[in-house]
Design a protein around this motif. Structure first.
Motif, PDB file in Angstrom:
ATOM      1  N   LEU A   1      22.544  49.743  54.404  1.00 44.33           N
ATOM      2  CA  LEU A   1      23.939  49.775  53.976  1.00 44.33           C
ATOM      3  C   LEU A   1      24.083  49.193  52.578  1.00 44.33           C
ATOM      4  O   LEU A   1      24.809  49.742  51.731  1.00 44.33           O
ATOM      5  N   TYR A   2      23.397  48.111  52.334  1.00 41.16           N
ATOM      6  CA  TYR A   2      23.472  47.476  50.998  1.00 41.16           C
ATOM      7  C   TYR A   2      22.900  48.399  49.934  1.00 41.16           C
ATOM      8  O   TYR A   2      23.431  48.482  48.820  1.00 41.16           O
ATOM      9  N   SER A   3      21.822  49.103  50.269  1.00 40.52           N
ATOM     10  CA  SER A   3      21.207  50.024  49.311  1.00 40.52           C
ATOM     11  C   SER A   3      22.038  51.276  49.098  1.00 40.52           C
ATOM     12  O   SER A   3      21.839  52.001  48.124  1.00 40.52           O
ATOM     13  N   SER A   4      22.958  51.532  50.022  1.00 39.68           N
ATOM     14  CA  SER A   4      23.785  52.736  49.913  1.00 39.68           C
ATOM     15  C   SER A   4      25.028  52.516  49.070  1.00 39.68           C
ATOM     16  O   SER A   4      25.690  53.484  48.687  1.00 39.68           O
ATOM     17  N   ILE A   5      25.355  51.276  48.825  1.00 36.56           N
ATOM     18  CA  ILE A   5      26.595  50.955  48.094  1.00 36.56           C
ATOM     19  C   ILE A   5      26.234  50.590  46.655  1.00 36.56           C
ATOM     20  O   ILE A   5      25.290  49.839  46.399  1.00 36.56           O
ATOM     21  N   PHE A   6      27.004  51.127  45.718  1.00 35.47           N
ATOM     22  CA  PHE A   6      26.870  50.700  44.325  1.00 35.47           C
ATOM     23  C   PHE A   6      28.265  50.596  43.716  1.00 35.47           C
ATOM     24  O   PHE A   6      29.209  51.277  44.143  1.00 35.47           O
ATOM     25  N   THR A   7      28.366  49.715  42.726  1.00 33.52           N
ATOM     26  CA  THR A   7      29.655  49.420  42.091  1.00 33.52           C
ATOM     27  C   THR A   7      29.599  49.801  40.622  1.00 33.52           C
ATOM     28  O   THR A   7      28.637  49.460  39.920  1.00 33.52           O
ATOM     29  N   VAL A   8      30.608  50.502  40.192  1.00 31.19           N
ATOM     30  CA  VAL A   8      30.763  50.815  38.774  1.00 31.19           C
ATOM     31  C   VAL A   8      31.827  49.867  38.215  1.00 31.19           C
ATOM     32  O   VAL A   8      32.969  49.859  38.682  1.00 31.19           O
ATOM     33  N   LYS A   9      31.443  49.052  37.252  1.00 31.54           N
ATOM     34  CA  LYS A   9      32.342  48.044  36.701  1.00 31.54           C
ATOM     35  C   LYS A   9      33.421  48.687  35.827  1.00 31.54           C
ATOM     36  O   LYS A   9      33.276  49.806  35.343  1.00 31.54           O
ATOM     37  N   GLU A  10      34.479  47.923  35.651  1.00 28.85           N
ATOM     38  CA  GLU A  10      35.538  48.354  34.756  1.00 28.85           C
ATOM     39  C   GLU A  10      34.978  48.432  33.330  1.00 28.85           C
ATOM     40  O   GLU A  10      34.304  47.538  32.853  1.00 28.85           O
ATOM     41  N   GLY A  11      35.275  49.509  32.636  1.00 24.31           N
ATOM     42  CA  GLY A  11      34.722  49.719  31.305  1.00 24.31           C
ATOM     43  C   GLY A  11      33.407  50.457  31.325  1.00 24.31           C
ATOM     44  O   GLY A  11      32.765  50.583  30.274  1.00 24.31           O
ATOM     45  N   GLU A  12      32.996  50.956  32.492  1.00 25.16           N
ATOM     46  CA  GLU A  12      31.754  51.717  32.595  1.00 25.16           C
ATOM     47  C   GLU A  12      31.985  53.000  33.390  1.00 25.16           C
ATOM     48  O   GLU A  12      32.997  53.138  34.079  1.00 25.16           O
ATOM     49  N   ARG A  13      31.036  53.911  33.275  1.00 25.82           N
ATOM     50  CA  ARG A  13      31.016  55.112  34.098  1.00 25.82           C
ATOM     51  C   ARG A  13      29.596  55.256  34.635  1.00 25.82           C
ATOM     52  O   ARG A  13      28.616  54.902  33.967  1.00 25.82           O
ATOM     53  N   GLY A  14      29.485  55.784  35.887  1.00 26.75           N
ATOM     54  CA  GLY A  14      28.189  55.893  36.528  1.00 26.75           C
ATOM     55  C   GLY A  14      27.735  57.333  36.703  1.00 26.75           C
ATOM     56  O   GLY A  14      28.539  58.238  36.955  1.00 26.75           O
ATOM     57  N   ILE A  15      26.425  57.551  36.563  1.00 27.98           N
ATOM     58  CA  ILE A  15      25.788  58.846  36.817  1.00 27.98           C
ATOM     59  C   ILE A  15      24.651  58.612  37.803  1.00 27.98           C
ATOM     60  O   ILE A  15      23.804  57.738  37.590  1.00 27.98           O
ATOM     61  N   VAL A  16      24.626  59.366  38.898  1.00 28.26           N
ATOM     62  CA  VAL A  16      23.631  59.186  39.954  1.00 28.26           C
ATOM     63  C   VAL A  16      22.473  60.162  39.740  1.00 28.26           C
ATOM     64  O   VAL A  16      22.683  61.348  39.468  1.00 28.26           O
TER      65      VAL A  16
ATOM     66  N   ILE B   1      30.291  62.361  37.311  1.00 24.83           N
ATOM     67  CA  ILE B   1      30.637  61.075  36.722  1.00 24.83           C
ATOM     68  C   ILE B   1      31.413  60.255  37.748  1.00 24.83           C
ATOM     69  O   ILE B   1      32.397  60.729  38.339  1.00 24.83           O
ATOM     70  N   TYR B   2      31.003  59.000  37.947  1.00 22.47           N
ATOM     71  CA  TYR B   2      31.661  58.104  38.895  1.00 22.47           C
ATOM     72  C   TYR B   2      32.519  57.108  38.132  1.00 22.47           C
ATOM     73  O   TYR B   2      32.057  56.421  37.214  1.00 22.47           O
ATOM     74  N   GLU B   3      33.785  57.051  38.558  1.00 25.99           N
ATOM     75  CA  GLU B   3      34.746  56.156  37.926  1.00 25.99           C
ATOM     76  C   GLU B   3      34.509  54.721  38.422  1.00 25.99           C
ATOM     77  O   GLU B   3      33.778  54.494  39.384  1.00 25.99           O
ATOM     78  N   PRO B   4      35.131  53.714  37.762  1.00 29.95           N
ATOM     79  CA  PRO B   4      34.982  52.334  38.228  1.00 29.95           C
ATOM     80  C   PRO B   4      35.453  52.178  39.679  1.00 29.95           C
ATOM     81  O   PRO B   4      36.483  52.724  40.080  1.00 29.95           O
ATOM     82  N   GLY B   5      34.688  51.445  40.442  1.00 32.66           N
ATOM     83  CA  GLY B   5      35.017  51.221  41.848  1.00 32.66           C
ATOM     84  C   GLY B   5      33.769  51.165  42.704  1.00 32.66           C
ATOM     85  O   GLY B   5      32.634  51.080  42.209  1.00 32.66           O
ATOM     86  N   LEU B   6      33.972  51.244  44.015  1.00 31.39           N
ATOM     87  CA  LEU B   6      32.880  51.179  44.989  1.00 31.39           C
ATOM     88  C   LEU B   6      32.508  52.595  45.420  1.00 31.39           C
ATOM     89  O   LEU B   6      33.376  53.396  45.790  1.00 31.39           O
ATOM     90  N   HIS B   7      31.222  52.902  45.408  1.00 30.79           N
ATOM     91  CA  HIS B   7      30.741  54.243  45.735  1.00 30.79           C
ATOM     92  C   HIS B   7      29.490  54.134  46.622  1.00 30.79           C
ATOM     93  O   HIS B   7      28.903  53.056  46.776  1.00 30.79           O
ATOM     94  N   PHE B   8      29.126  55.304  47.180  1.00 34.66           N
ATOM     95  CA  PHE B   8      27.960  55.353  48.069  1.00 34.66           C
ATOM     96  C   PHE B   8      26.920  56.316  47.510  1.00 34.66           C
ATOM     97  O   PHE B   8      27.259  57.299  46.844  1.00 34.66           O
ATOM     98  N   LYS B   9      25.672  56.027  47.836  1.00 37.57           N
ATOM     99  CA  LYS B   9      24.567  56.886  47.444  1.00 37.57           C
ATOM    100  C   LYS B   9      23.511  56.856  48.544  1.00 37.57           C
ATOM    101  O   LYS B   9      23.554  56.015  49.450  1.00 37.57           O
ATOM    102  N   ILE B  10      22.585  57.778  48.469  1.00 38.91           N
ATOM    103  CA  ILE B  10      21.500  57.820  49.455  1.00 38.91           C
ATOM    104  C   ILE B  10      20.477  56.752  49.079  1.00 38.91           C
ATOM    105  O   ILE B  10      19.936  56.778  47.967  1.00 38.91           O
ATOM    106  N   PRO B  11      20.239  55.786  49.938  1.00 38.40           N
ATOM    107  CA  PRO B  11      19.331  54.700  49.575  1.00 38.40           C
ATOM    108  C   PRO B  11      17.909  55.196  49.383  1.00 38.40           C
ATOM    109  O   PRO B  11      17.451  56.138  50.030  1.00 38.40           O
ATOM    110  N   PHE B  12      17.228  54.538  48.449  1.00 36.63           N
ATOM    111  CA  PHE B  12      15.825  54.764  48.129  1.00 36.63           C
ATOM    112  C   PHE B  12      15.556  56.160  47.536  1.00 36.63           C
ATOM    113  O   PHE B  12      14.442  56.461  47.175  1.00 36.63           O
TER     114      PHE B  12
END
Length: 329
Positions: A16-31, A47-58
């Motif tokens: 569960l911890y590996s599945s969650i990632f956070t995009v900080k304010e002032g940043e954008r995320g690419i998986v 493109i992932y906006e700031p906030g809490l998101h999920f991804k496939i771990p490992f």
């Protein structure tokens, strides 16, 4: 049984911890999944906006891009004006990413150093072109604001110049062609001669300082110093001339005052002598014998001093000693 449950719970928490990632304010995320970017139906990176998101771990990792306005200081460089005069211009610009998908593809997985290198070279070329259209007076006065605005707009919108493309123009065009290829042409048409082709927006351009080259500055300072020294010598000579005039006028006035005073003194002395002579004459007329007696006493007083060293060789019968003899009838 209990140990197995604890291990299972720990495994679930780790997953569960590996599945969650956070995009900080002032940043954008690419998986990235196995090193490849996750893309949407138009083949553009998601493109992932700031906030809490999920991804496939490992299996998936996250690449964060800075969405804030960034400042890039440009090293002072020499530029040539319209009248072929050199200027040393020190400037800076502010930029940000406005298309994260395009930026990631065009800069090689979001390489900031590559993006700033291209932006710096493009800015230098554009600023050199704009300064070459103006003279020194226009650059250092009212045209500076228009100059920076034109440079910013040229960076954001590009130019229509087809001939004389530089290496940086070719690099931008290659990056734009790569984006078109990666997205299969499903992108809005963008001028390949602009920074928008890299997904970059230039927010502001500012010129901090404009100086002349050192050798020209020294020549100007020497000429200014010579002009000021010549002006100082002129003022000093004029001051000396004025001082001489004032001194001559003062001497003339003093001489006139002294002459008038001496003349008045002579007149007063003459009037006093005349008055004294008149008094002596009046006294003599009233009593000539007494006047002769007073005059002889004064002569005795002046002739015989108190030190006893006076010697006079005169006949006792002379008239000078008549008042020193015994009175006669």
């Amino acid at each position: 049984m209990r140990n197995s449950l604890i291990v299972a719970i720990i495994a679930v928490l780790v997953v569960l911890y590996s599945s969650i990632f956070t995009v900080k304010e002032g940043e954008r995320g690419i998986v990235l999944r196995f090193g490849k970017v996750i893309r949407d139906a138009e083949n553009k990176p998601v493109i992932y906006e700031p906030g809490l998101h999920f991804k496939i771990p490992f299996m998936e990792t996250v690449k964060n891009l800075d969405a804030r306005i960034q400042t890039m200081d440009i090293k002072a460089d020499r530029f040539l004006t319209r009248e072929n005069k050199d200027l040393i211009v020190d400037s800076y610009l502010k930029w940000r990413i406005n298309d994260f998908s395009r930026y990631y593809l065009a800069t090689g997985n979001g390489d900031v150093i590559r993006a700033e290198t291209i932006l710096k070279r493009k800015f230098s070329d554009r600023l050199r072109s704009e300064i070459g259209r103006l003279d020194v007076r226009g650059i250092v006065t009212d045209s500076r604001g228009r100059l920076t605005t034109d440079v910013r707009d040229a960076l954001n919108l590009g130019t229509q110049e087809e001939s004389g493309k530089t290496d940086v123009d070719n690099a931008i065009a290659s990056a734009a062609a790569l984006v078109e290829k990666e997205t299969k042409g499903k992108q809005a048409a963008i001028n390949p001669n602009s920074m928008a082709a890299l997904g970059i927006e230039v927010v502001d351009v500012r010129i901090k300082q404009i100086n002349l080259p050192q050798e020209i500055s020294e020549a100007i300072y020497q000429r200014m110093r010579a002009d000021r020294e010549a002006e100082a010598r002129l003022l000093r000579s004029e001051g000396l001339e004025e001082a001489e005039k004032i001194r001559a006028a003062a001497d003339k006035t003093a001489t006139e005052i002294k002459a008038e005073a001496q003349s008045e003194a002579l007149v007063l002395r003459g009037e006093g002598d005349a008055e004294a002579t008149k008094l002596f004459a009046d006294a003599f007329n009233k009593d000539p014998e007494f006047y002769a007696f007073i005059r002889s006493l004064r002569a005795y007083e002046k002739s015989f001093k108190n030190d006893g060293n006076d010697v006079m060789v005169l006949s006792p019968d002379t008239d000078f000693f008549r008042y020193m003899k015994a009175p006669t009838k």
